[in-house]
Every structure is written in structure tokens, then in C-alpha cells.
Design a protein around this motif. Structure first.
Motif, PDB file in Angstrom:
ATOM      1  N   UNK A 116      -4.528  -9.924  -4.936  1.00  0.00           N
ATOM      2  CA  UNK A 116      -3.742  -9.873  -6.168  1.00  0.00           C
ATOM      3  C   UNK A 116      -2.433 -10.642  -6.021  1.00  0.00           C
ATOM      4  N   UNK A 117      -1.818 -10.543  -4.867  1.00  0.00           N
ATOM      5  CA  UNK A 117      -0.568 -11.260  -4.616  1.00  0.00           C
ATOM      6  C   UNK A 117      -0.784 -12.773  -4.693  1.00  0.00           C
ATOM      7  N   UNK A 118      -1.854 -13.244  -4.062  1.00  0.00           N
ATOM      8  CA  UNK A 118      -2.155 -14.681  -4.111  1.00  0.00           C
ATOM      9  C   UNK A 118      -2.469 -15.099  -5.546  1.00  0.00           C
ATOM     10  N   UNK A 119      -3.232 -14.279  -6.242  1.00  0.00           N
ATOM     11  CA  UNK A 119      -3.606 -14.594  -7.627  1.00  0.00           C
ATOM     12  C   UNK A 119      -2.371 -14.729  -8.506  1.00  0.00           C
ATOM     13  N   UNK A 120      -1.451 -13.790  -8.372  1.00  0.00           N
ATOM     14  CA  UNK A 120      -0.247 -13.795  -9.199  1.00  0.00           C
ATOM     15  C   UNK A 120       0.611 -15.036  -8.950  1.00  0.00           C
ATOM     16  N   UNK A 121       0.610 -15.516  -7.725  1.00  0.00           N
ATOM     17  CA  UNK A 121       1.447 -16.673  -7.367  1.00  0.00           C
ATOM     18  C   UNK A 121       0.771 -18.005  -7.688  1.00  0.00           C
ATOM     19  N   UNK A 122      -0.528 -17.973  -7.989  1.00  0.00           N
ATOM     20  CA  UNK A 122      -1.268 -19.233  -8.139  1.00  0.00           C
ATOM     21  C   UNK A 122      -2.047 -19.370  -9.449  1.00  0.00           C
ATOM     22  N   UNK A 123      -1.617 -18.657 -10.463  1.00  0.00           N
ATOM     23  CA  UNK A 123      -2.147 -18.890 -11.797  1.00  0.00           C
ATOM     24  C   UNK A 123      -3.472 -18.240 -12.139  1.00  0.00           C
ATOM     25  N   UNK A 124      -3.880 -17.227 -11.386  1.00  0.00           N
ATOM     26  CA  UNK A 124      -5.104 -16.493 -11.708  1.00  0.00           C
ATOM     27  C   UNK A 124      -4.721 -15.234 -12.493  1.00  0.00           C
ATOM     28  N   UNK A 125      -5.450 -14.949 -13.568  1.00  0.00           N
ATOM     29  CA  UNK A 125      -5.136 -13.749 -14.342  1.00  0.00           C
ATOM     30  C   UNK A 125      -6.173 -12.638 -14.167  1.00  0.00           C
ATOM     31  N   UNK A 148      -5.829  -0.622  -8.711  1.00  0.00           N
ATOM     32  CA  UNK A 148      -4.503  -0.287  -8.201  1.00  0.00           C
ATOM     33  C   UNK A 148      -3.760  -1.554  -7.780  1.00  0.00           C
ATOM     34  N   UNK A 149      -4.468  -2.456  -7.111  1.00  0.00           N
ATOM     35  CA  UNK A 149      -3.834  -3.709  -6.665  1.00  0.00           C
ATOM     36  C   UNK A 149      -3.415  -4.569  -7.849  1.00  0.00           C
ATOM     37  N   UNK A 150      -4.292  -4.684  -8.842  1.00  0.00           N
ATOM     38  CA  UNK A 150      -3.988  -5.515 -10.012  1.00  0.00           C
ATOM     39  C   UNK A 150      -2.836  -4.951 -10.818  1.00  0.00           C
ATOM     40  N   UNK A 154       2.090  -7.884 -13.408  1.00  0.00           N
ATOM     41  CA  UNK A 154       2.021  -7.930 -14.869  1.00  0.00           C
ATOM     42  C   UNK A 154       1.003  -8.967 -15.342  1.00  0.00           C
ATOM     43  N   UNK A 155       0.146  -8.547 -16.267  1.00  0.00           N
ATOM     44  CA  UNK A 155      -0.842  -9.455 -16.822  1.00  0.00           C
ATOM     45  C   UNK A 155      -2.071  -9.663 -15.959  1.00  0.00           C
ATOM     46  N   UNK A 156      -2.141  -8.979 -14.817  1.00  0.00           N
ATOM     47  CA  UNK A 156      -3.280  -9.124 -13.909  1.00  0.00           C
ATOM     48  C   UNK A 156      -4.369  -8.100 -14.256  1.00  0.00           C
ATOM     49  N   UNK A 157      -5.615  -8.527 -14.217  1.00  0.00           N
ATOM     50  CA  UNK A 157      -6.751  -7.659 -14.522  1.00  0.00           C
ATOM     51  C   UNK A 157      -7.705  -7.631 -13.329  1.00  0.00           C
ATOM     52  N   UNK A 158      -8.189  -6.437 -12.995  1.00  0.00           N
ATOM     53  CA  UNK A 158      -9.264  -6.340 -12.014  1.00  0.00           C
ATOM     54  C   UNK A 158     -10.574  -6.155 -12.777  1.00  0.00           C
ATOM     55  N   UNK A 159     -11.533  -7.037 -12.545  1.00  0.00           N
ATOM     56  CA  UNK A 159     -12.815  -7.010 -13.250  1.00  0.00           C
ATOM     57  C   UNK A 159     -13.746  -6.049 -12.548  1.00  0.00           C
ATOM     58  N   UNK A 160     -14.109  -4.967 -13.239  1.00  0.00           N
ATOM     59  CA  UNK A 160     -14.946  -3.914 -12.643  1.00  0.00           C
ATOM     60  C   UNK A 160     -16.437  -4.123 -12.933  1.00  0.00           C
ATOM     61  N   UNK A 161     -16.823  -5.351 -13.201  1.00  0.00           N
ATOM     62  CA  UNK A 161     -18.222  -5.643 -13.540  1.00  0.00           C
ATOM     63  C   UNK A 161     -19.162  -5.126 -12.441  1.00  0.00           C
ATOM     64  N   UNK A 162     -20.263  -4.499 -12.873  1.00  0.00           N
ATOM     65  CA  UNK A 162     -21.248  -3.944 -11.931  1.00  0.00           C
ATOM     66  C   UNK A 162     -22.250  -5.035 -11.554  1.00  0.00           C
ATOM     67  N   UNK A 163     -22.034  -5.668 -10.406  1.00  0.00           N
ATOM     68  CA  UNK A 163     -22.888  -6.778  -9.976  1.00  0.00           C
ATOM     69  C   UNK A 163     -24.276  -6.330  -9.565  1.00  0.00           C
ATOM     70  N   UNK A 164     -24.468  -5.017  -9.390  1.00  0.00           N
ATOM     71  CA  UNK A 164     -25.780  -4.512  -8.990  1.00  0.00           C
ATOM     72  C   UNK A 164     -26.754  -4.438 -10.171  1.00  0.00           C
ATOM     73  N   UNK A 165     -26.224  -4.341 -11.384  1.00  0.00           N
ATOM     74  CA  UNK A 165     -27.070  -4.059 -12.533  1.00  0.00           C
ATOM     75  C   UNK A 165     -28.005  -5.220 -12.871  1.00  0.00           C
TER      76      UNK A 165
END
Length: 216
Positions: A116-125, A148-150, A154-165
Motif C-alpha cells: 500500500x505504501x508503494x502504491x500510494x507513492x507511485x500512482x496506484x489507487x 487495513x493496509x489500504x 486516502x483514496x486507496x482501495x483493497x480489491x477483495x475479489x474472490x479469485x477462487x470463484x
């Protein structure tokens, strides 16, 4: 699958996200996830940060396989620091905890916070992880750590998509066999290796040999 042409659903990032940083633990877990993202034309980068993996030989095997697959598909790959000493410091007092216990929560927290820290500093939302595709993992535990990390950015989203489905876990194995990925035989950390070897010896099996088995 089952002899029929597989049609993927079109995936979209949550909350109209534009750019995904995907934490990857290994090629077998991330292979199907990466193929799904590519098929959906999602802009993503692989972030490899796994200081839990022990020993260094195993770490390099897993990382190199992941790099090979990313390069094959021209996907950017971020090779983060292997700060293994810091991981062992955080794991002090948790050496005897079971898999999926508080040591694993610590481990996910550590890796996702760095992601999350790297994402926030490098333009990933948006951030996510391939860890959840494995049936050996507790998806709720992983998602809690990711959210929790996201939430710290501010403005960061953690995608909880179920990759198993919808057959995701089965396709994970198909991709692994097609690519002949290295087959890791324990979760990754020193304590996982210890406990897995203990179980194997108790059940009349040999200790794990690093770098020996590959998907076929």
C-alpha cells in the motif's frame, strides 16, 4: 475447461479504479490472476515483497518463476527488498503459532502495508493480492489485512475479489502445469518449513527438497 472454450467474465476494478498494484506471493498463485487481469485489459503491475520466504534459495526460486511469467506477458514487475531480518523480528514470540494464526496475520500485515505504501507513492489507487486464490489460505484473514493496509492511505482501495470463484482455483493448476512452474511444498516461512517437515517425517515421507518438483 471440460473440453469447452472458457469465456472469462470482464473484470473491473472497484470504485472506478484506474491502476492496480498486485501483490504476488509466487507464480503458481498469481498466474491465473494475471491472465484474468490481462483478459480484462486492466492496467496492473506485480509487486513482489515476501521477506517471509525462507531460505534464500526458496525465495529466489519463487521470485524468478514470477519474473519469468511477468516478462512473458510484458507485465511490469517490482522486486522489493528482502528484509528478512525485520520479518524475524516481528515474528518473535510467534514461533509456535499454527498456520492461519496470528503469525500469519502479522505476515500479511507486513507485506500489504509495504504494498500500500508503494502504491500510494507511485500512482496506484487499488491494491490486491494473489494470496487468496490458494485454498490453504484463510481469505477473510487476507482481506482483513488488505483492507487495513489500504485504509491508511486516502483514496486507496483493497480489491477483495474472490479469485477462487468460477473455477479460478482449477485454472490456477492448469496455468501452473502449462507453464511448468516450480512447485513449492510449504507456505514459505521457516516455521512453515519446520512444521511441514515434521508432518512429513511423522507420516513416513522424506523432508522437502528445495528446487526439486515442478508442475507437469
Amino acid at each position: 475447461m471440460d473440453g469447452k472454450e472458457f469465456k472469462r467474465e470482464k473484470l473491473e476494478l472497484p470504485n472506478e479504479g484506474k491502476k492496480l498494484l498486485l501483490h504476488s506471493c509466487c507464480a503458481p498463485c498469481s498466474g491465473e490472476v494475471m491472465e484474468a487481469l490481462i483478459a480484462s485489459d486492466i492496467d496492473f503491475t506485480i509487486y513482489f515483497y515476501n521477506p517471509n520466504i525462507h531460505p534464500r534459495k526458496e525465495y529466489d526460486l519463487r521470485k524468478d518463476e514470477n519474473i519469468r511469467f511477468a516478462e512473458k506477458h510484458n507485465i511490469p514487475f517490482i522486486d522489493a527488498d528482502y528484509d528478512v531480518d525485520h520479518w524475524f523480528e516481528l515474528a518473535k514470540g510467534m514461533e509456535q503459532e499454527p498456520e492461519r494464526g496470528i503469525r500469519c496475520t502479522m505476515c500479511f500485515d507486513m507485506r500489504f502495508e509495504k504494498t500500500a505504501e508503494y502504491a500510494a507513492k507511485n500512482g496506484f489507487d487499488v491494491i490486491s493480492s494473489s494470496l487468496g486464490i490458494s485454498r490453504w489460505k484463510n481469505m477473510e484473514q487476507i482481506n482483513d489485512c488488505g483492507l487495513r493496509a489500504a485504509s491508511r492511505h486516502e483514496g486507496m482501495e483493497y480489491w477483495t475479489f474472490n479469485w477462487r470463484k468460477k473455477g479460478g482455483s482449477a485454472r490456477m493448476l492448469e496455468v501452473s502445469k502449462k507453464e511448468k512452474f516450480y512447485m513449492q511444498e510449504y507456505c514459505g516461512c521457516a516455521y512453515s518449513l519446520r512444521d511441514t517437515n515434521h508432518w512429513r517425517l511423522k507420516n513416513g515421507r522424506d523432508r522437502i527438497e528445495l528446487g526439486k518438483n515442478y508442475y507437469e
